[in-house]
Design a protein around this motif. Structure first.
Motif, PDB file in Angstrom:
ATOM      1  N   GLU A  47       0.840  -1.193   0.000  1.00 47.86           N
ATOM      2  CA  GLU A  47       0.000   0.000   0.000  1.00 47.86           C
ATOM      3  C   GLU A  47       0.878   1.246   0.000  1.00 47.86           C
ATOM      4  O   GLU A  47       1.737   1.405   0.877  1.00 47.86           O
ATOM      5  N   THR A  72       0.312   4.597   0.800  1.00 49.39           N
ATOM      6  CA  THR A  72      -0.778   5.337   1.439  1.00 49.39           C
ATOM      7  C   THR A  72      -0.841   6.791   0.995  1.00 49.39           C
ATOM      8  O   THR A  72      -1.931   7.358   0.899  1.00 49.39           O
ATOM      9  N   LYS A  93      -2.636   6.647  -2.156  1.00 49.07           N
ATOM     10  CA  LYS A  93      -3.822   5.781  -2.114  1.00 49.07           C
ATOM     11  C   LYS A  93      -3.796   4.752  -3.245  1.00 49.07           C
ATOM     12  O   LYS A  93      -4.797   4.471  -3.892  1.00 49.07           O
ATOM     13  N   TRP A 117      -6.354   2.232  -7.342  1.00 49.56           N
ATOM     14  CA  TRP A 117      -6.183   3.626  -6.911  1.00 49.56           C
ATOM     15  C   TRP A 117      -7.514   4.142  -6.405  1.00 49.56           C
ATOM     16  O   TRP A 117      -8.536   3.985  -7.077  1.00 49.56           O
ATOM     17  N   GLU A 118      -7.497   4.712  -5.223  1.00 53.82           N
ATOM     18  CA  GLU A 118      -8.712   5.270  -4.637  1.00 53.82           C
ATOM     19  C   GLU A 118      -8.529   6.765  -4.431  1.00 53.82           C
ATOM     20  O   GLU A 118      -7.447   7.238  -4.077  1.00 53.82           O
ATOM     21  N   LEU A 126     -12.417   6.741   2.061  1.00 50.71           N
ATOM     22  CA  LEU A 126     -12.665   5.324   1.887  1.00 50.71           C
ATOM     23  C   LEU A 126     -14.152   5.065   1.791  1.00 50.71           C
ATOM     24  O   LEU A 126     -14.962   5.763   2.392  1.00 50.71           O
TER      25      LEU A 126
END
Length: 803
Positions: free
Chosen positions: A728, A730, A733, A778-779, A783
């Motif tokens: 990940e 972070t 993302k 990919w975000e 969330l």
């Protein structure tokens, strides 16, 4: 019976309104679903306890106490952060309505054990087990079939065919609604749904009267993720030697609107080989032997897309609209070498055959819903409607050639199926009395299905194998209509001593009509079924629950089972539908126990029993010409009992494990066929994840099924295993997942044996799915959070087993 069910309503409605009553509702802060068995304690300012209770299945609680002044209300449950609010109870105030409480998952140790502490992977409720797939990081880059492999009680083979406790008669819902895509072919649909959109899976082993009676083994409800912030989304891409996937998602939300959209584009390659041998027997002596070698290698491009819109006009009224579409081509091309010999090896017949097939389909589900919540907690009215049009255009063209490549025979089978389904449903929830300890649920439903299958077959002659001629006896138009009218009534009781009980019944009337354009006579059948259900549950403590459930289920045949269009793509082994097929009826009971600790350790054992009468089974017969015909028949009954155990085990703060085990005894009996078949079977799977520094984690999964008994034979063991590493990033993302499936096994082998007094067949199948896959996700935005909107729940027809 209805009068007896309504008697408590009459009695409780006559009760007075006791003074000092506090009532409210508790829900999950992520899913917004009501939480049952939440402990609610009322404390005085000094901390002295005044009263205690727990929430019912609608999340509603009621406290009765004689007190004047501030009251501290404490809400607690395993896996959730303890929450406390203070309210003022006045002497002249008989009822105090508390604002809805949203409990948040316990995030105490989020950095070290994110998966286990955030929310349990497995949760048990009366009649069901819930697998929180969104908390299992190992699901990244997979499909819904991969997710169901890790869910309790279920077994999924290499092609995505799902069984529950050994039975494939399962109804699969998506967000609680009927899916035409799942009804057409569950295996295909599961391989088309990305794992990343799944929040949880409800495995409902003993459905209540609220659910359609269809689905003899049970119901699976797949809950998808929804957006909960102003703007959020994700883009996932995966590639391997067998498949390429693209999954975009987008969600927009504000105080009144929640809009979610997702799509799925998938190119899947499937390859398998089979060695088939059948000994044809006459009066106990083998008179001929059929040997076949079959290779299938197909590429299936397909996709789906869905949009859901929820609008909250105010706190009491909500509208929802959704549309889901699916499309693609699922071919079944094959190459076959066939040889018929005498027992001494003398060749009687030998040929090669190539089959080119097409399986194009297009369909959609359009649904609209309205929810009205009354001011009284738990009182609610739901109105739902859905239309599901679809079409399936499939054909195959086969050509037989001699070993010298001379054409012997050609055949063309064209089939066009059109389906239109309308559904209307209403559900009403009414708390009884002023204590809200009792609830009445009732509802009605109408389903109208119209299906037509226009099929035409052409074949060549020995005189001129290049020219196709119509085969009148295998060409027809089959129209089928099925209407279902249903109503149900359920009473729920929250009893003293942390006991909970519910009892109910569902009445379904089914009206069938079928007609052919030519040849066969039309048929019609009408029948009614009363489906009783009952559950009793004891909350032993905050960590322990005991449940006992009973239900009656039935399975109606659908057009795939009834359609007499003969599939002769393999002329020595043909399949056809059976227009005279009747529904099957099953009785089943379950005793389950659940224990869960704050550490994340949980066990969910259950023992179960099921008796199925007039069961629908695949029956194969071989004629004097050496040709086998397989169709579904009502010629057997079966009894099943066993044990399943699901467990979540946090081995360390960074290492977690969850496992499922099913052990089943299955007894088949057919008086008509003079068959008794029985034996034990078991299914095991284990899933483990280890977290490394720098946001890196490792995962391993494996499943193993022992020999499975069928009415006419058995299937040998099969297995599936995978390893994955996830990284990940972070700050961006971004999630990278590298996975391998069956890395030490080129092809998984399984043998299927079918036998009777006139033949013995054995098919050694090899499925090629050794793979290495890279997934990039990919975000953006926050969330994903889970919200809920009511949808149609058409779980009443038997889906076609394909894949």
């Amino acid at each position: 019976m209805v009068a007896l069910l309504l008697l408590p309503f009459t009695l409780f409605a006559q009760q007075g309104n006791p003074a000092g009553m506090i009532t409210g509702r508790v829900s999950d802060s992520l899913s917004h679903k009501p939480l049952d068995f939440i402990t609610v304690t009322a404390l005085a300012e000094t901390g002295n306890p005044l009263a205690s209770t727990y929430t019912n299945t609608d999340g509603v609680y009621t406290l009765t106490l004689k007190y004047n002044g501030p009251v501290r209300l404490v809400y607690s449950f395993i896996g959730y952060a303890k929450t406390e609010v203070t309210v003022q109870l006045n002497a002249n105030q008989q009822t105090l309505q508390v604002k809805e409480i949203h409990l948040a998952p316990n995030l105490k140790n989020l950095d070290e054990v994110k998966i286990m502490a955030a929310r349990k992977l497995l949760v048990q409720k009366p009649g069901m087990l819930i697998y929180n797939a969104g908390n299992d990081a190992s699901n990244k880059g997979g499909t819904a079939a991969d997710v169901l492999r890790k869910a309790p009680v279920l077994s999924v083979d290499a092609r995505g065919n799902v069984t529950m406790r050994g039975s494939s008669n399962i109804k699969i819902l998506v967000d609680g609604k009927y899916s035409g895509q799942m009804a057409r072919s569950p295996a295909d649909a599961l391989n088309m749904m990305p794992a990343d959109v799944i929040q949880s899976v409800e495995v409902i082993t003993t459905p209540s009267a609220k659910y359609d009676a269809e689905g003899a083994a049970g119901v699976i409800n797949i809950i998808t993720k929804k957006g909960g912030k102003k703007l959020s989304g994700a883009l996932e891409a995966a590639a391997s030697n067998w498949e390429q996937v693209l999954n975009p998602r987008l969600a927009v939300a504000n105080k009144k609107w929640n809009i979610n959209a997702n799509a799925h584009l998938h190119r899947l390659r499937m390859k398998s080989e089979s060695d088939y041998q059948r000994n044809n027997i006459d009066n106990g002596t083998i008179n001929s032997v059929l040997n076949q070698y079959i290779v299938r290698d197909n590429v299936a491009p397909h996709g789906s897309a869905s949009v859901t819109v929820d609008y909250a006009a105010d706190s009491l009224n909500q509208l929802s609209f959704g549309v889901t579409s699916w499309f693609g081509n699922w071919p079944d091309n094959s190459r076959l070498n066939s040889r018929v010999t005498q027992p001494d090896g003398t060749i009687l017949e030998q040929y090669n055959q190539a089959v080119f097939s097409r399986g194009k389909y297009l369909g959609a589900d359009f649904n609209i819903g309205y929810i009205h919540k009354f001011k009284k907690p738990g009182q609610e009215l739901n109105l739902l409607a859905q239309i599901s049009p679809s079409r399936d255009n499939s054909n195959y063209q086969s050509g037989q050639t001699s070993l010298a490549d001379a054409l012997l025979y050609k055949e063309l089978n064209n089939s066009l199926t059109k389906n239109r389904e309308l559904t209307f449903q209403a559900d009403y929830f009414q708390p009884i009395g002023n204590s809200n300890k009792y609830t009445l649920e009732s509802g009605a439903k109408i389903i109208s299905r119209k299906v037509s299958n226009n099929y035409e077959v052409f074949g060549s002659t020995d005189a001129d194998p290049n020219v196709l001629q119509p085969i009148a006896g295998r060409t027809n138009l089959f129209n089928y209509k099925q209407d279902v009218v249903a109503g149900y009534l359920i009473l729920k009781f929250n009893l003293p001593g942390n006991w909970y009980a519910e009892t109910g019944a569902r009445v379904e009337g089914t009206f069938l009509k079928g007609e052919f354009q030519s040849g066969s006579e039309p048929f019609s059948r009408n029948f009614a079924n009363i489906v009783p259900t009952a559950t009793i549950s004891k909350k032993i403590s905050d960590a322990q629950t005991l449940n006992l459930s009973y239900t009656k289920r039935l399975t109606r045949p659908y057009i795939w089972d009834l359609n007499p269009n003969v599939n002769a793509s393999d002329p020595k082994n043909i399949t056809t539908g059976n227009p005279t097929l009747q529904p099957e009826i099953a009785h089943q009971g379950e005793l389950s126990y659940s224990i869960a600790f704050n550490s994340g350790l949980s066990f969910n054992p259950a023992v179960f029993w099921k008796q199925t009468n007039n069961s629908i089974e695949d029956i194969t017969v071989v004629g004097a010409d050496g040709i086998s015909v397989t169709s579904k028949q009502n010629l057997a009954a079966n009894r099943q009992f066993g044990l399943n155990l699901s467990a979540t085990i946090p081995l360390t703060s960074k290492w977690g494990l969850n496992t499922n085990t099913n052990v089943t005894r299955l007894d088949f009996k057919s008086t008509a066929l003079q068959i008794i078949s029985n034996g034990w079977g078991a299914e095991f799977n284990i899933n483990t994840t280890y977290k490394l520094p720098h946001a890196l984690s490792l995962q391993a999964f494996g499943s193993y099924n022992t020999r499975t008994i069928t009415l006419q034979g058995y299937q040998t063991r099969n297995y599936y295993y995978s390893f994955a590493a996830k990284k990940e990033i972070t700050s961006q993302k971004i999630t990278l997942t590298l996975a391998t499936v069956n890395p030490f096994t080129k092809a998984v082998k399984q043998t299927a044996v079918v036998r009777s007094s006139s033949f013995y067949s054995s098919s050694l199948n090899r499925e090629y799915n050794q793979a290495i896959k890279l997934t990039v996700g990919w975000e953006f935005g926050k969330l994903f959070k889970q919200t809920e909107s009511k949808k149609i729940e058409n779980d009443d027809v038997k889906g076609q087993k394909k894949g």
